[in-house]
Motif scaffolding. Structure first.
Motif, PDB file in Angstrom:
ATOM      1  N   PRO A 270     -45.048 -54.624   0.224  1.00 44.58           N
ATOM      2  CA  PRO A 270     -44.135 -55.333  -0.684  1.00 44.58           C
ATOM      3  C   PRO A 270     -44.783 -56.528  -1.373  1.00 44.58           C
ATOM      4  O   PRO A 270     -44.416 -56.867  -2.504  1.00 44.58           O
ATOM      5  CB  PRO A 270     -43.001 -55.784   0.254  1.00 44.58           C
ATOM      6  N   LYS A 271     -45.741 -57.171  -0.717  1.00 49.22           N
ATOM      7  CA  LYS A 271     -46.370 -58.375  -1.276  1.00 49.22           C
ATOM      8  C   LYS A 271     -47.636 -58.077  -2.064  1.00 49.22           C
ATOM      9  O   LYS A 271     -47.934 -58.763  -3.048  1.00 49.22           O
ATOM     10  CB  LYS A 271     -46.692 -59.362  -0.157  1.00 49.22           C
ATOM     11  N   PHE A 272     -48.395 -57.081  -1.614  1.00 49.41           N
ATOM     12  CA  PHE A 272     -49.740 -56.905  -2.148  1.00 49.41           C
ATOM     13  C   PHE A 272     -50.025 -55.507  -2.686  1.00 49.41           C
ATOM     14  O   PHE A 272     -51.140 -55.222  -3.114  1.00 49.41           O
ATOM     15  CB  PHE A 272     -50.777 -57.223  -1.053  1.00 49.41           C
ATOM     16  N   GLY A 273     -49.031 -54.633  -2.666  1.00 52.28           N
ATOM     17  CA  GLY A 273     -49.265 -53.235  -3.003  1.00 52.28           C
ATOM     18  C   GLY A 273     -49.782 -52.989  -4.407  1.00 52.28           C
ATOM     19  O   GLY A 273     -50.414 -51.955  -4.658  1.00 52.28           O
ATOM     20  N   ASP A 274     -49.535 -53.923  -5.332  1.00 53.87           N
ATOM     21  CA  ASP A 274     -50.003 -53.732  -6.706  1.00 53.87           C
ATOM     22  C   ASP A 274     -51.334 -54.437  -6.972  1.00 53.87           C
ATOM     23  O   ASP A 274     -51.798 -54.467  -8.106  1.00 53.87           O
ATOM     24  CB  ASP A 274     -48.955 -54.230  -7.706  1.00 53.87           C
ATOM     25  N   TYR A 275     -51.977 -54.971  -5.953  1.00 49.77           N
ATOM     26  CA  TYR A 275     -53.250 -55.667  -6.138  1.00 49.77           C
ATOM     27  C   TYR A 275     -54.382 -54.663  -6.375  1.00 49.77           C
ATOM     28  O   TYR A 275     -54.338 -53.523  -5.882  1.00 49.77           O
ATOM     29  CB  TYR A 275     -53.598 -56.491  -4.893  1.00 49.77           C
ATOM     30  N   ALA A 276     -55.380 -55.101  -7.112  1.00 49.31           N
ATOM     31  CA  ALA A 276     -56.572 -54.275  -7.329  1.00 49.31           C
ATOM     32  C   ALA A 276     -57.179 -53.894  -5.993  1.00 49.31           C
ATOM     33  O   ALA A 276     -57.205 -54.691  -5.052  1.00 49.31           O
ATOM     34  CB  ALA A 276     -57.594 -55.050  -8.167  1.00 49.31           C
ATOM     35  N   ILE A 277     -57.656 -52.679  -5.887  1.00 45.19           N
ATOM     36  CA  ILE A 277     -58.328 -52.046  -4.741  1.00 45.19           C
ATOM     37  C   ILE A 277     -57.524 -52.129  -3.437  1.00 45.19           C
ATOM     38  O   ILE A 277     -58.088 -51.972  -2.362  1.00 45.19           O
ATOM     39  CB  ILE A 277     -59.784 -52.528  -4.539  1.00 45.19           C
ATOM     40  N   TYR A 278     -56.213 -52.308  -3.533  1.00 48.16           N
ATOM     41  CA  TYR A 278     -55.412 -52.391  -2.316  1.00 48.16           C
ATOM     42  C   TYR A 278     -55.504 -51.106  -1.491  1.00 48.16           C
ATOM     43  O   TYR A 278     -55.752 -51.138  -0.279  1.00 48.16           O
ATOM     44  CB  TYR A 278     -53.955 -52.693  -2.680  1.00 48.16           C
ATOM     45  N   GLU A 279     -55.292 -49.971  -2.146  1.00 51.06           N
ATOM     46  CA  GLU A 279     -55.318 -48.706  -1.406  1.00 51.06           C
ATOM     47  C   GLU A 279     -56.715 -48.397  -0.871  1.00 51.06           C
ATOM     48  O   GLU A 279     -56.867 -47.781   0.181  1.00 51.06           O
ATOM     49  CB  GLU A 279     -54.823 -47.571  -2.300  1.00 51.06           C
ATOM     50  N   HIS A 280     -57.734 -48.829  -1.589  1.00 50.21           N
ATOM     51  CA  HIS A 280     -59.104 -48.654  -1.103  1.00 50.21           C
ATOM     52  C   HIS A 280     -59.335 -49.447   0.171  1.00 50.21           C
ATOM     53  O   HIS A 280     -59.915 -48.951   1.141  1.00 50.21           O
ATOM     54  CB  HIS A 280     -60.093 -49.097  -2.173  1.00 50.21           C
ATOM     55  N   CYS A 281     -58.884 -50.696   0.185  1.00 54.75           N
ATOM     56  CA  CYS A 281     -59.185 -51.583   1.311  1.00 54.75           C
ATOM     57  C   CYS A 281     -58.352 -51.292   2.550  1.00 54.75           C
ATOM     58  O   CYS A 281     -58.822 -51.487   3.686  1.00 54.75           O
ATOM     59  CB  CYS A 281     -58.950 -53.036   0.896  1.00 54.75           C
ATOM     60  N   LEU A 282     -57.111 -50.867   2.360  1.00 61.69           N
ATOM     61  CA  LEU A 282     -56.150 -50.840   3.463  1.00 61.69           C
ATOM     62  C   LEU A 282     -56.637 -50.097   4.704  1.00 61.69           C
ATOM     63  O   LEU A 282     -56.544 -50.639   5.819  1.00 61.69           O
ATOM     64  CB  LEU A 282     -54.820 -50.283   2.969  1.00 61.69           C
ATOM     65  N   PRO A 283     -57.146 -48.871   4.606  1.00 59.69           N
ATOM     66  CA  PRO A 283     -57.547 -48.197   5.846  1.00 59.69           C
ATOM     67  C   PRO A 283     -58.662 -48.917   6.593  1.00 59.69           C
ATOM     68  O   PRO A 283     -58.658 -48.971   7.836  1.00 59.69           O
ATOM     69  CB  PRO A 283     -57.988 -46.805   5.380  1.00 59.69           C
ATOM     70  N   PHE A 284     -59.613 -49.494   5.868  1.00 63.31           N
ATOM     71  CA  PHE A 284     -60.703 -50.231   6.512  1.00 63.31           C
ATOM     72  C   PHE A 284     -60.183 -51.522   7.131  1.00 63.31           C
ATOM     73  O   PHE A 284     -60.621 -51.929   8.205  1.00 63.31           O
ATOM     74  CB  PHE A 284     -61.814 -50.502   5.496  1.00 63.31           C
ATOM     75  N   ASN A 285     -59.236 -52.159   6.448  1.00 61.34           N
ATOM     76  CA  ASN A 285     -58.645 -53.382   6.975  1.00 61.34           C
ATOM     77  C   ASN A 285     -57.914 -53.123   8.284  1.00 61.34           C
ATOM     78  O   ASN A 285     -58.017 -53.892   9.245  1.00 61.34           O
ATOM     79  CB  ASN A 285     -57.674 -53.980   5.950  1.00 61.34           C
ATOM     80  N   VAL A 286     -57.151 -52.035   8.307  1.00 61.93           N
ATOM     81  CA  VAL A 286     -56.395 -51.694   9.509  1.00 61.93           C
ATOM     82  C   VAL A 286     -57.343 -51.382  10.661  1.00 61.93           C
ATOM     83  O   VAL A 286     -57.158 -51.855  11.799  1.00 61.93           O
ATOM     84  CB  VAL A 286     -55.458 -50.508   9.227  1.00 61.93           C
ATOM     85  N   ALA A 287     -58.387 -50.624  10.390  1.00 62.24           N
ATOM     86  CA  ALA A 287     -59.332 -50.256  11.450  1.00 62.24           C
ATOM     87  C   ALA A 287     -60.016 -51.477  12.042  1.00 62.24           C
ATOM     88  O   ALA A 287     -60.173 -51.591  13.268  1.00 62.24           O
ATOM     89  CB  ALA A 287     -60.367 -49.280  10.904  1.00 62.24           C
ATOM     90  N   ARG A 288     -60.431 -52.416  11.199  1.00 59.73           N
ATOM     91  CA  ARG A 288     -61.094 -53.614  11.713  1.00 59.73           C
ATOM     92  C   ARG A 288     -60.111 -54.522  12.448  1.00 59.73           C
ATOM     93  O   ARG A 288     -60.418 -55.042  13.527  1.00 59.73           O
ATOM     94  CB  ARG A 288     -61.781 -54.375  10.572  1.00 59.73           C
ATOM     95  N   ALA A 289     -58.908 -54.721  11.892  1.00 60.20           N
ATOM     96  CA  ALA A 289     -57.919 -55.554  12.566  1.00 60.20           C
ATOM     97  C   ALA A 289     -57.557 -54.979  13.934  1.00 60.20           C
ATOM     98  O   ALA A 289     -57.369 -55.724  14.906  1.00 60.20           O
ATOM     99  CB  ALA A 289     -56.665 -55.689  11.700  1.00 60.20           C
ATOM    100  N   TYR A 290     -57.477 -53.665  14.017  1.00 63.52           N
ATOM    101  CA  TYR A 290     -57.178 -52.986  15.282  1.00 63.52           C
ATOM    102  C   TYR A 290     -58.259 -53.288  16.314  1.00 63.52           C
ATOM    103  O   TYR A 290     -57.978 -53.657  17.455  1.00 63.52           O
ATOM    104  CB  TYR A 290     -57.087 -51.486  15.007  1.00 63.52           C
ATOM    105  N   ASP A 291     -59.528 -53.175  15.892  1.00 62.28           N
ATOM    106  CA  ASP A 291     -60.634 -53.484  16.797  1.00 62.28           C
ATOM    107  C   ASP A 291     -60.608 -54.944  17.224  1.00 62.28           C
ATOM    108  O   ASP A 291     -60.780 -55.274  18.406  1.00 62.28           O
ATOM    109  CB  ASP A 291     -61.977 -53.192  16.114  1.00 62.28           C
ATOM    110  N   GLU A 292     -60.430 -55.836  16.258  1.00 63.76           N
ATOM    111  CA  GLU A 292     -60.457 -57.266  16.585  1.00 63.76           C
ATOM    112  C   GLU A 292     -59.339 -57.631  17.549  1.00 63.76           C
ATOM    113  O   GLU A 292     -59.541 -58.430  18.471  1.00 63.76           O
ATOM    114  CB  GLU A 292     -60.364 -58.099  15.304  1.00 63.76           C
TER     115      GLU A 292
END
Length: 316
Positions: A270-292
């Motif tokens: 809802p806040k960031f879905g229209d940002y540039a490269i959002y869909e590109h970044c999201l899976p990598f962001n989730v994977a790293r946050a999960y590890d951290e």
């Protein structure tokens, strides 16, 4: 969910802007593609971040030549990612500068990162056949280094872990301007695949303490004026914190990576879905946050094979 990363299908050329952010200070931006910065000193020019290939770096040089004919003496690389560093050879600079931690990451994971990023985001590697190899610095430093371009002073600093463990910034004190690399973004998603998400907000606070008049961010428009600077710092912190907290609740509760992805979407779309490269970044962001969240402090190395495995886990 698509069987390929969102960026693989992003083939539309972006409009380039070249914006003056202070006297003799310029931001090369391109609608959410990686930015470069230009610092014109008394006798030479410093470039901040090189672009992904010599061909793309040539576009930066072309813009520089519209405002100065001074030689390019330094290329400063804010971190090790391939899209930032592999175009460095195009500038014919006397020195290439990195933080010592970033150089260590080139040695540890630079080739794997190159191959992974090339597969994920082919458009950013236009002219990749001209890349001579990994980019190695001629100068490194640990915490702080000052470069004088004639009388113009540029302070290079490591202010803390954020987008990577080795991020540096370039501060031009006579103008109150900072080039932050991907520590700060503007209406572009933060890529957190190699990040330290819990440390990132404190590093943003360290930038805020400089009371800047302008920032040239890693992606997105140049930030001129304190209102835009503060808004971008707040927004970047919100992006990182929203991502981490949503994923950490799932990871620490024993949930799956796919469940963490759903939680991140609920918090961030809802806040960031229209940002540039959002869909590109999201899976990598989730994977790293999960590890951290599970105590893995050093980001695992991304390879083309690991990219595919992560994508399969998210779809399953």
């Amino acid at each position: 969910m698509s069987k390929t990363f969102a960026s693989a299908g992003d083939l539309t050329p972006k409009t380039i802007s070249f914006t003056e952010v202070g006297e003799g200070l310029w931001a090369f931006t391109a609608e959410g593609d990686p930015n470069s910065g230009v610092i014109i000193g008394e006798d030479s020019v410093m470039v901040i971040d090189a672009q992904a290939t010599p061909r793309l770096a040539g576009m930066v040089v072309d813009k520089i030549r519209t405002v100065t004919d001074k030689p390019i003496s330094h290329v400063v690389l804010t971190h090790y990612h391939a899209v930032r560093v592999l175009g460095a050879s195009a500038y014919d600079a006397q020195d290439i500068v990195m933080g010592a931690a970033a150089r260590a990451m080139v040695a540890e994971r630079g080739q794997e990162d190159w191959e992974s990023e090339f597969a994920r985001f082919p458009r950013l590697f236009e002219g990749h056949e001209s890349i001579p190899g990994l980019t190695w610095p001629t100068l490194t430093f640990t915490d702080r280094m000052t470069v004088y371009l004639g009388r113009r002073r540029v302070d290079l600093m490591h202010l803390g872990r954020a987008h990577t463990a080795g991020d540096i910034v370039a501060h031009v004190p006579d103008a109150g301007v900072m080039f932050t690399g991907d520590i700060v973004e503007y209406h572009s998603a933060c890529y957190c695949g190699d990040a330290h998400l819990q440390d990132w907000p404190a590093t943003l606070d360290a930038i805020r303490a400089f009371d800047l008049d302008a920032i040239a961010p890693g992606r997105g428009d140049a930030l001129v004026g304190r209102e835009m600077v503060d808004a971008a710092l707040d927004n970047t912190a919100d992006f990182v914190t929203s991502t981490y907290r949503a994923v950490a609740r799932v990871a620490q509760g024993g949930g799956t990576l796919a469940e963490a992805m759903a939680a991140a979407r609920a918090a961030c779309d809802p806040k960031f879905g229209d940002y540039a490269i959002y869909e590109h970044c999201l899976p990598f962001n989730v994977a790293r946050a999960y590890d951290e969240a599970l105590g893995i402090d050093t980001p695992r190395i991304w390879t083309a094979e690991r990219d595919r495995q992560m994508w399969a886990a998210l779809q399953g």
